[in-house]
Design a protein around this motif. Structure first.
Motif, short mmCIF file in Angstrom:
data_model
loop_
_atom_site.label_atom_id
_atom_site.label_comp_id
_atom_site.label_asym_id
_atom_site.label_seq_id
_atom_site.Cartn_x
_atom_site.Cartn_y
_atom_site.Cartn_z
N ASP A 65 108.52 50.30 84.70
CA ASP A 65 107.65 51.39 84.30
C ASP A 65 107.93 51.87 82.88
O ASP A 65 107.49 52.95 82.49
CB ASP A 65 107.80 52.57 85.27
CG ASP A 65 109.24 53.06 85.33
OD1 ASP A 65 110.11 52.45 84.69
OD2 ASP A 65 109.49 54.05 86.05
N GLU A 66 108.66 51.09 82.09
CA GLU A 66 108.97 51.49 80.72
C GLU A 66 107.69 51.52 79.90
O GLU A 66 107.00 50.52 79.77
CB GLU A 66 109.99 50.53 80.10
CG GLU A 66 111.32 50.52 80.84
CD GLU A 66 112.29 49.53 80.22
OE1 GLU A 66 112.73 49.76 79.08
OE2 GLU A 66 112.59 48.52 80.88
N ILE A 67 107.41 52.65 79.32
CA ILE A 67 106.13 52.83 78.67
C ILE A 67 106.01 52.00 77.41
O ILE A 67 104.91 51.58 77.02
CB ILE A 67 105.89 54.33 78.36
CG1 ILE A 67 104.41 54.55 78.00
CG2 ILE A 67 106.82 54.82 77.27
CD1 ILE A 67 104.01 55.99 77.96
N ASN A 68 107.14 51.72 76.72
CA ASN A 68 107.04 50.90 75.51
C ASN A 68 106.61 49.47 75.85
O ASN A 68 105.82 48.85 75.13
CB ASN A 68 108.37 50.89 74.77
CG ASN A 68 109.50 50.32 75.61
OD1 ASN A 68 109.62 50.64 76.79
ND2 ASN A 68 110.32 49.47 75.03
N ILE A 69 107.12 48.93 76.97
CA ILE A 69 106.72 47.59 77.38
C ILE A 69 105.26 47.57 77.81
O ILE A 69 104.49 46.68 77.43
CB ILE A 69 107.64 47.10 78.52
CG1 ILE A 69 109.09 46.99 78.02
CG2 ILE A 69 107.16 45.76 79.06
CD1 ILE A 69 110.06 46.58 79.10
N LEU A 70 104.86 48.57 78.60
CA LEU A 70 103.47 48.64 79.03
C LEU A 70 102.53 48.81 77.84
O LEU A 70 101.45 48.22 77.81
CB LEU A 70 103.30 49.80 80.01
CG LEU A 70 104.07 49.70 81.33
CD1 LEU A 70 103.88 50.98 82.14
CD2 LEU A 70 103.62 48.50 82.13
N LEU A 83 98.40 46.69 74.12
CA LEU A 83 98.04 46.46 72.73
C LEU A 83 97.70 44.99 72.50
O LEU A 83 96.75 44.67 71.77
CB LEU A 83 99.19 46.89 71.82
CG LEU A 83 98.91 46.86 70.32
CD1 LEU A 83 97.80 47.83 69.96
CD2 LEU A 83 100.18 47.19 69.54
N TYR A 84 98.43 44.09 73.14
CA TYR A 84 98.13 42.66 73.03
C TYR A 84 96.74 42.37 73.61
O TYR A 84 95.96 41.62 73.01
CB TYR A 84 99.19 41.84 73.75
CG TYR A 84 98.89 40.36 73.77
CD1 TYR A 84 99.27 39.54 72.72
CD2 TYR A 84 98.20 39.78 74.84
CE1 TYR A 84 98.98 38.18 72.72
CE2 TYR A 84 97.90 38.43 74.86
CZ TYR A 84 98.31 37.64 73.80
OH TYR A 84 98.01 36.29 73.81
N TRP A 125 100.99 54.92 83.55
CA TRP A 125 99.68 54.29 83.66
C TRP A 125 98.57 55.26 83.25
O TRP A 125 97.64 54.88 82.53
CB TRP A 125 99.46 53.80 85.10
CG TRP A 125 98.01 53.65 85.45
CD1 TRP A 125 97.12 52.76 84.92
CD2 TRP A 125 97.26 54.45 86.37
NE1 TRP A 125 95.87 52.94 85.46
CE2 TRP A 125 95.92 53.97 86.36
CE3 TRP A 125 97.59 55.50 87.21
CZ2 TRP A 125 94.93 54.52 87.16
CZ3 TRP A 125 96.60 56.06 88.01
CH2 TRP A 125 95.30 55.56 87.98
N LYS A 126 98.67 56.51 83.69
CA LYS A 126 97.66 57.49 83.33
C LYS A 126 97.66 57.77 81.83
O LYS A 126 96.60 57.95 81.21
CB LYS A 126 97.89 58.79 84.11
CG LYS A 126 97.55 58.67 85.59
CD LYS A 126 97.60 60.01 86.28
CE LYS A 126 97.14 59.90 87.73
NZ LYS A 126 97.13 61.20 88.41
N ILE A 127 98.86 57.79 81.23
CA ILE A 127 98.92 58.00 79.78
C ILE A 127 98.23 56.86 79.04
O ILE A 127 97.43 57.08 78.13
CB ILE A 127 100.40 58.12 79.34
CG1 ILE A 127 101.03 59.38 79.94
CG2 ILE A 127 100.50 58.15 77.82
CD1 ILE A 127 102.50 59.50 79.67
#
Length: 658
Positions: free
Chosen positions: A596-601, A606-607, A637-639
């Protein structure tokens, strides 16, 4: 206003928080206690800082409290659309939804079975070697005339060095296949370790390589046939006829291609063994007079610089004898575990023996002038060594094995077309198949048209196509060390059984750069042909990949032009273009998420935003009830769903069976 706001907050705090959770604290100096907070003994009642569990994500997601539970409805944004006269439903997307799906044991078993059926791990080391072996070992028929034309009597030295060079590629190809055991390489390698634009260039080079393989094989086969019988049509018509025949064969839905390839390769090896034995016997009877005469004739006017240049030029052209190695990784996922290095070995060593020994025997038995005349040197060698009967067998073998190269090029190109269509680099019609034979008709027809254009535009000059083939093949082989470098840098933690040393990878890139320069120096005109074909293919792939963005640009021009927008003949264009835009972006893209790490998501989304033409993205997370889902997955996910207003981001939670 400030006092009213403070009183309202205080009232909410008193009504929503139990009294036992309140604590007494001393008021700051100079601050009068707020009576609405029930002062006790001069202290102020307030609540402690909320824990993360109680706070959840109400503050950071305060604007999403009004989002619809069932999704849909365009995401609200303060940035207006750049289109003033068109609906913005195609530019902005709706809110995503969160769903939960339980997987049961039968469904999981069916999924695993489908994966195994897709991989079709049925190829052992010999059957896997036979698929590319016909292209590699059959290349001797068109490699020898091309090499002897630039290297003369020094051709055996050039062929020995050029066939040994592939040694540097073997550990590189083994590392890539171990880390990414998927078919479609090197296109899929670049797609997984680099960008989609880089993979697109790799796909363009691969298509050129497959087409050149089919054209050179077909033209060489008809040339060998024309040397034995008088054909009622020119060579270019015969080349077209072979391409048509094998296009029809492919449309018929050829099955068991690995077994057929193994039979053809076995016949070819038996013919080569018979030719070599007969030639060795003839050499022993005749002695060294012919090879000595050829040597003195070819060396008498050469200086040291001329010798070095001829050997180098022969090495650059002799690399044609290894064409087919780039096809092996394309079906690596179908090869049994542990057999891939054996397949590379099984094809490398015979290629060295066949090319070098064949060239040496030709110079030992055939006059140099006859060899340089550009005739069918192996058929001449067969007749010189054993007579007319062996020449006929050699010609028949040449036609069969070279036609196998044509078929290999068609099948490899069809597989590439299908994979590109799945990745939306080509229209989806390239995935359509004939109902009866299940053959990809559009792919076969497109490959046939392009291959014939590749041969006809240079004036049906086989020499130009062969030199261009060598340049293209070297460019394709350069993709493998490049992919390994990107793999080491971008996905270095990916597990694999073997690793190629970094120094060897860089040295391999240097070798291929030198050999590309050598081919260009031999005939600079081939650069123009190769560049023209490459640009045409790359532009076509790019247009199909960026179709929605092109439609987006047309829509903007339409929206900006008042004359076009108000014209009677163009009033319906806006609706049609927006419908086409929505259709192009409707196909979903799924991404498996583990944490759930937001930087990875964020980087994943972005890709997708930069490389995929879609407005529908699904984040899929597998979990079991024992460990549950990551605590911040739903919040993040909501962010992200709010951060990308042009994409509907759905969260799908798949519960694994216990």
């Amino acid at each position: 206003m400030a006092c009213d706001k403070q009183s309202q907050l205080a009232e909410e705090a008193r009504n929503n928080v139990p009294l036992e959770e309140w604590v007494a604290v001393e008021p700051p100096s100079g601050v009068q206690p707020d009576l609405t907070l029930q002062p006790i003994g001069g202290s102020i009642l307030t609540r402690p800082p909320p824990s993360f569990e109680s706070a959840q994500f109400d503050v950071i997601l305060r604007r999403q409290r009004q989002r619809p539970q069932g999704g849909g409805v365009l995401k609200s944004t303060t940035i207006p659309s750049r289109f003033f006269h068109l609906p913005n439903t195609f530019e902005f997307s709706g809110w995503g939804t969160m769903s939960r799906i339980e997987l049961h044991e039968p469904e999981l078993s069916d999924g695993l079975k489908d994966i195994q059926d897709t991989r079709r791990i049925t190829l052992g080391q010999f059957s896997a070697s036979a698929i590319a072996g016909n292209s590699i070992l059959g290349g001797v028929f068109y490699t020898l005339p091309a090499v002897v034309g630039v290297a003369g009597v020094l051709s055996p030295i050039s062929l020995l060095v050029s066939t040994m060079i592939i040694w540097f590629w073997r550990p590189i190809m083994e590392e890539l296949a171990s880390a990414l055991p998927i078919s479609g390489a090197p296109y899929t390698y670049l797609l997984n370790v680099g960008s989609k634009n880089l993979a697109l260039m790799g796909a363009a080079l691969l298509l050129l390589d497959y087409s050149a393989t089919a054209v050179v094989s077909a033209a060489t086969a008809i040339s060998y046939l024309a040397g034995e019988v008088k054909l009622p049509f020119p060579v270019i018509a015969g080349t077209l006829l072979i391409l048509v025949i094998f296009a029809v064969v492919s449309l018929s839905g050829l099955k068991e291609s690995a077994r057929i390839a193994l039979v053809v390769l076995t016949m070819h090896l038996m013919t080569m063994i018979a030719l070599f034995v007969a030639s060795a016997v003839a050499w022993g009877r005749q002695g060294n007079s012919q090879i000595s005469h050829n040597w003195h004739e070819g060396m008498q006017t050469l200086s040291v610089n001329d010798i070095a240049r001829q050997i180098f030029n022969g090495i650059c052209i002799g690399i044609l004898g290894l064409t087919g190695f780039e096809c092996i990784p394309s079906y690596a996922s179908n090869i049994k575990h542990g057999c891939y290095p054996k397949v590379l070995r099984n094809l490398h060593y015979p290629a060295i023996v066949v090319d070098v020994v064949a060239m040496l025997l030709v110079l030992a038995l055939v006059p140099l002038n006859t060899v340089l005349s550009g005739g069918n040197v192996l058929s001449i060698l067969a007749e010189t060594a054993a007579g007319r009967w062996l020449r006929i067998i050699t010609v028949v073998d040449a036609v069969i094995v070279l036609c196998g190269g044509v078929l290999n090029g068609i099948l490899s190109a069809c597989e590439l077309f299908e994979r590109l269509a799945r990745d939306r680099l080509l229209p989806q019609l390239f995935r359509r198949r004939i109902p009866i034979t299940r053959a990809p008709a559009y792919s076969i027809f497109a490959f046939f048209v392009f291959s014939f254009a590749l041969y006809a535009i240079p004036g049906a000059n086989l020499s130009i196509v062969s030199k261009m083939f060598s340049l293209i093949w070297l460019s394709v082989m350069a993709l493998f060390p490049l992919a390994v470098l990107l793999l080491k840098f971008n996905r270095g933690r990916l597990s694999r059984d073997c690793r190629a040393p970094l120094g060897k990878v860089l040295f391999t890139l240097a070798i291929v750069a030198v050999m590309i320069g050598g081919n260009v120096a031999i005939d600079p005109s081939i650069v123009g042909y190769a560049a023209a074909y490459f640009i045409v293919i790359a532009v076509f792939f790019y247009v199909t990949m960026k179709a929605s963005r092109l439609v987006h640009t047309v829509l903007w021009l339409y929206d900006q032009s008042k004359f076009v927008r108000t014209a009677v003949w163009a009033r319906s264009w806006g609706a049609r273009l927006t419908t086409a835009m929505s259709h192009l972006r409707r196909q979903p893209v799924c991404i498996l998420v583990k944490s759930d790490e937001i930087n990875i998501l964020f980087h994943k989304l972005l890709y997708v935003s930069q490389n995929e033409e879609t407005s529908c993205l699904k984040l899929v997370h597998f979990y079991d009830e024992e460990y549950g889902i990551p605590s911040e997955l739903e919040a993040n996910w909501k962010i992200l769903d709010e951060a990308f207003p042009e994409i509907t981001v759905d969260l799908v939670r798949l519960v694994l069976p216990p």
